[in-house]
Design a protein around this motif. Structure first.
Motif, short mmCIF file in Angstrom:
data_model
loop_
_atom_site.label_atom_id
_atom_site.label_comp_id
_atom_site.label_asym_id
_atom_site.label_seq_id
_atom_site.Cartn_x
_atom_site.Cartn_y
_atom_site.Cartn_z
N TRP A 54 0.86 -1.18 0.00
CA TRP A 54 0.00 0.00 0.00
C TRP A 54 0.89 1.23 0.00
CZ3 TRP A 54 -0.30 3.65 4.15
CH2 TRP A 54 0.59 3.35 5.20
N ASP A 58 -1.86 6.80 -1.62
CA ASP A 58 -3.13 6.29 -2.16
C ASP A 58 -4.31 6.83 -1.37
OD1 ASP A 58 -1.59 4.79 -3.84
OD2 ASP A 58 -1.79 2.93 -2.67
N GLU A 59 -5.44 6.93 -2.05
CA GLU A 59 -6.66 7.34 -1.36
C GLU A 59 -7.12 6.21 -0.43
OE1 GLU A 59 -8.04 10.27 -1.26
OE2 GLU A 59 -9.64 9.50 0.03
N TRP A 61 -6.33 3.05 1.73
CA TRP A 61 -5.20 2.43 2.41
C TRP A 61 -5.41 0.94 2.66
CZ3 TRP A 61 -2.47 5.88 6.63
CH2 TRP A 61 -1.99 7.05 6.00
#
Lengths: 538, 340
Positions: A54, A58-59, A61
């Motif tokens: 991850w 990133d939007e 998680w």
């Protein structure tokens, strides 16, 4: 790596808080603003939960499905296990005395780097989940619901704290943000949220015995390489032993000193000192790490890694353990080791075989700090020292956070310094001893991608060095911490060019007049000694 | 817009109206007798409950914040107070902490000057304000013992109340004699409040729960001063009420009705504070005693500290390590426990 602005720009810090309530200000996850996450395999190697690939950028998680339950239960468990957490959650009056004590707040001006607000990030959830008044009054009581945004904020700001404890010196209730950050990081680890610069060393240390993943044969080679250098500089041949049963003392130091300059010179200093006094000691490849990045993940992981020291001491049948220069290592040894992995009844209360001094203050844990050990040697006139060999250096001393505020080792290293060099100047009072400022990269934050943050966090330390650099011409910053030795050089290059960094025992090694040595022309860095330049041309 | 401040102000105004107007609607008995009992009981039980709740959690590790030289070699001078290794040292450290706010005394203000120099100037005002606040409050409390004991007892046994009052009235300005503590209390509260409103950082971290108790205590101090110096309330009647409360022998309703509304307002604010106390940050008063970074000796290398929940953990053993690297170790000439 993201480009870093110039020092003149960076120091223009605006501490004015935004007009928006802090609960509504999202953390910044643009490049350079977050440490990289750990790889799944590092987590799996030590059995940590929810390992996955991850990124903080990133939007989504990819939090586990029941993440809120995990946090709630994990929080409750820790409240029941640690009085510190409970008392610190309840006692803060938000007087703000801690605010400008944090190097990250001074260097960034970001209000969430005020220790009080960093703790409020956690407290707001505590109030919501565990207090009646928080449930009733919500935001007015400083409570808020646990959302993914809160988790992101925790990740951002609990990795902008180096657990240095400076705020806790000034807090009227002794609230220690290090304790709060540790708890928050434990909670984040329950969700599989961790950073590579901490988890890789943890996983390496678990398998190979040291953070850097140096395998036994390579560890031996490195030390032998040091011995060759020492022989070239001093003419004295050293034969350190490894994993030797029956030695009197087991010596453990951070692996960083085996790996990178300028820590390597301190390692050479240790080897020379032990040779000179004829210490019956051995090095271990299994317990080849003094540091403990487990401390930055969870108390259990810290215990697992720390356990190797006693286990190896017992297996080798040594009498006691001598520990090298490292910061957080000594927080662990002084405040956790005996409790976690003791009692070490198979060891004896440490006695210096050279001076006969009994180290009363280490009688239970059976582990002595090398600065204590060397100070005792010098006090008893067991070392032949020529401090003039360090005359090209004007030295100051950086108290590393943990030996200062988690132990109180302040005068031992200064005593050693005063005996091994002729030019020693302390930095201003509000920046040394218990008031010392962090290097800005402690607690596992010494990773390249957040260099901007590290340089900001290191600003107060660098600024104090700059003061003695300009006032006394200081050109050498000594310290007793391996992380310091790794991170202070770039910090100095950025803020105070012209100041180098060394460990305490590098200076000891320089000054030490060993039996049977040739006349020295080089220091441990193989640079010409003052007055010896161009001797060959004469 | 400082919503938290407005919220607290509104709360105080509502409480103030209740405290001033409602008792006069024939509810003197409730506000003058019953509520004080409820408040004191809530305060005592609440504080004990909270402390017990803290005490229930163990202290797994010995984590004092060391603010001075450790106990080390005999010729190195230890800072026995800021880095204590004995119980006596801890008691002295705690004494300084609790009675003199030693940590707060260290306060500095970090500022960047001349563009690139960070200075750390000693910042004493918060300490002065805090000390003035707590000690004037204590003085006021002790003086109020006069309302809870018979005059003869005060003269014979509790003479310290009189002494404190004499000292408090040292300046002997006007009549009735001005007792300095009440004014100091109000001034200190207003100073602490002004920090919250004017200092941008402190303002940013302040919650309604920070403004509310300050405003409440300001209300208590102001109504007290008002009664003593401006309204000149009937002290004899009030003492009848307060003595009635502590002796469980309540005074007549006529006396209770004769007393000014300001008294009921003052009392109502106090009751609110007592009830609010255990559920708020005011518990720092008890928390400071239990802080593991202050109340433990730094002696964990000398005496083993016990963690009651010390977990069993999986340690990567030497055996597994050697199994992993045996051949390389043998090749490098490192000793091994098993040859193959």
């Amino acid at each position: 790596m993201v480009d870093v602005v110039k020092p003149e720009e960076m120091i223009k810090i605006d501490p004015t808080p935004p007009s928006t309530n802090w609960m509504d200000v999202p953390p910044d996850f643009s490049p350079g603003k977050f440490p990289y996450p750990s790889q799944a395999k590092s987590l799996e190697a030590v059995g940590f939960p929810n390992a996955r690939e991850w990124s903080p950028a990133d939007e989504d998680w990819k939090l586990p499905e029941n993440w809120q339950q995990i946090i709630h239960e994990g929080f409750k468990e820790r409240l029941d296990k640690y009085r510190s957490l409970k008392v610190f959650m309840d006692s803060c009056v938000r007087c703000g005395a801690c605010a400008d004590k944090c190097h990250f707040f001074i260097g960034t001006g970001d209000p969430k780097n005020m220790p009080v607000l960093r703790a409020e990030l956690l407290r707001s959830i505590y109030r919501n989940d565990f207090t009646t008044i928080g449930k009733m009054l919500g935001k007015f009581a400083g409570a808020r619901k646990l959302t993914p945004a809160v988790i992101k904020e925790w990740f951002s700001y609990f990795y902008q704290c180096t657990e240095c404890r400076r705020c806790s010196v000034f807090c009227p209730y002794g609230i220690d943000t290090a304790e709060i950050t540790m708890m928050a990081r434990e909670l984040l680890h329950l969700l599989g949220l961790s950073i590579h610069w901490i988890m890789d060393p943890v996983s390496n240390c678990n398998r190979t015995g040291n953070h850097l993943g140096i395998q036994p044969q390579n560890f031996k080679e490195i030390i032998e390489f040091f011995c060759e250098d020492i022989e070239e500089i001093t003419g004295v041949t050293l034969n350190p032993s490894f994993n030797r049963k029956g030695a009197e003392v087991l010596f453990i130091t951070p692996s960083g000193d085996a790996f990178a300059d300028p820590g390597t010179y301190s390692f050479m200093g240790y080897l020379m000192l032990f040779e000179h006094i004829g210490l019956d000691y051995t090095l271990s490849t299994y317990a080849s790490e003094g540091g403990n990045f487990g401390l930055f993940t969870s108390s259990e992981m810290m215990k697992r890694l720390n356990a190797k020291m006693y286990r190896e001491a017992e297996r080798l049948g040594v009498k006691w353990i001598l520990g090298g220069e490292c910061g957080h290592m000594w927080r662990v040894i002084n405040q956790y080791m005996g409790t976690m992995n003791g009692p070490a009844n198979f060891l004896e209360a440490p006695v210096s075989p050279i001076t006969g001094t009994k180290f009363e203050n280490a009688r239970d844990t059976k582990m002595v700090h090398i600065a204590e050990f060397t100070a005792d040697l010098i006090k008893n006139n067991k070392l032949n020292l020529d401090p003039s060999r360090n005359d090209h250096l004007k030295v100051t001393y950086h108290d590393s956070c943990n030996p200062a505020r988690g132990m109180g080792m302040l005068d031992e290293p200064r005593f050693v310094l005063e005996n091994v060099c002729n030019n020693f100047h302390d930095m201003p009072e509000s920046t040394i001893r218990e008031n010392t400022f962090c290097c800005g990269s402690g607690s596992g934050l010494n990773t390249e991608e957040i260099m901007d943050l590290r340089l900001r966090g290191g600003l107060p330390r660098a600024n104090a060095v700059k003061y003695v650099h300009e006032k006394h011409g200081v050109n050498m910053l000594s310290c007793v911490c391996a992380i310091d030795r790794a991170v202070l050089p770039p910090l100095m290059d950025y803020w105070v060019p012209g100041v180098d960094v060394c460990g305490l025992h590098e200076l000891v090694g320089n000054a030490l007049v060993m039996e049977g040595e040739i006349e020295r022309e080089m220091d441990l860095r193989m640079e010409d000694l003052p007055g010896k330049e161009g001797d060959s041309d004469e | 817009m400082n919503l938290n401040l407005l919220f607290s102000l509104a709360a105080i105004l509502v409480l103030g109206c209740v405290g001033y107007f409602v008792p006069n609607a024939g509810l003197q008995m409730f506000f003058g007798v019953i509520l004080p009992y409820i408040a004191v009981l809530t305060f005592l039980c609440g504080v004990i409950w909270r402390v017990m709740k803290w005490a229930k959690s163990p202290v797994p590790f010995r984590i004092p914040t060391t603010c001075g030289q450790q106990q080390s070699l005999p010729w190195i001078k230890q800072n026995k107070i800021d880095n204590p290794s004995t119980t006596t040292g801890v008691i002295i450290r705690m004494f300084f902490e609790i009675f003199l706010f030693r940590s707060l005394f260290r306060n500095t203000k970090a500022e960047i000057k001349d563009g690139d120099k960070i200075s750390y100037e000693w910042e004493i005002f918060l300490w002065v304000g805090a000390l003035a606040f707590h000690y004037s409050f204590l003085t006021v409390l002790v003086r109020h013992l006069r309302f809870f004991f018979e005059d003869t007892l005060l003269k014979e046994k509790l003479f310290f109340v009189g002494i404190i009052e004499t000292l408090d009235g040292f300046f002997q300005i006007g009549l009735p004699i001005v007792l300095i503590s009440g004014f100091v209390l109000l001034a200190a509260v207003l100073f602490l409040l002004s920090r919250r409103v004017l200092n941008p950082q402190v303002k940013y971290i302040s919650l309604a729960a920070d403004y509310f108790p300050l405003l409440l205590i300001a209300g208590i101090a102001a109504t007290g001063l008002w009664m003593r110096y401006i309204e000149r309330v009937d002290v004899t009647a009030i003492k009848q009420i307060t003595l009635g409360i502590v002796s469980f022998n309540w005074t007549s309703i006529d006396v209770m009705k004769s007393v000014s509304g300001t008294f009921y307002l003052h009392l109502f604010f106090i009751c609110t504070l007592l009830i609010y106390f255990p559920f708020s940050k005011l518990m720092h008063a008890a928390g400071v005693f239990l802080s593991p970074t202050r109340n433990l000796a730094n002696n964990s290398r000398m005496v083993r500290h016990i963690n009651p929940w010390n977990p069993e953990v999986k340690v990567h053993s030497y055996e597994s390590y050697e199994n992993d690297f045996r051949e390389k170790m043998i090749e490098a000439g490192l000793p091994v426990d098993k040859e193959s």
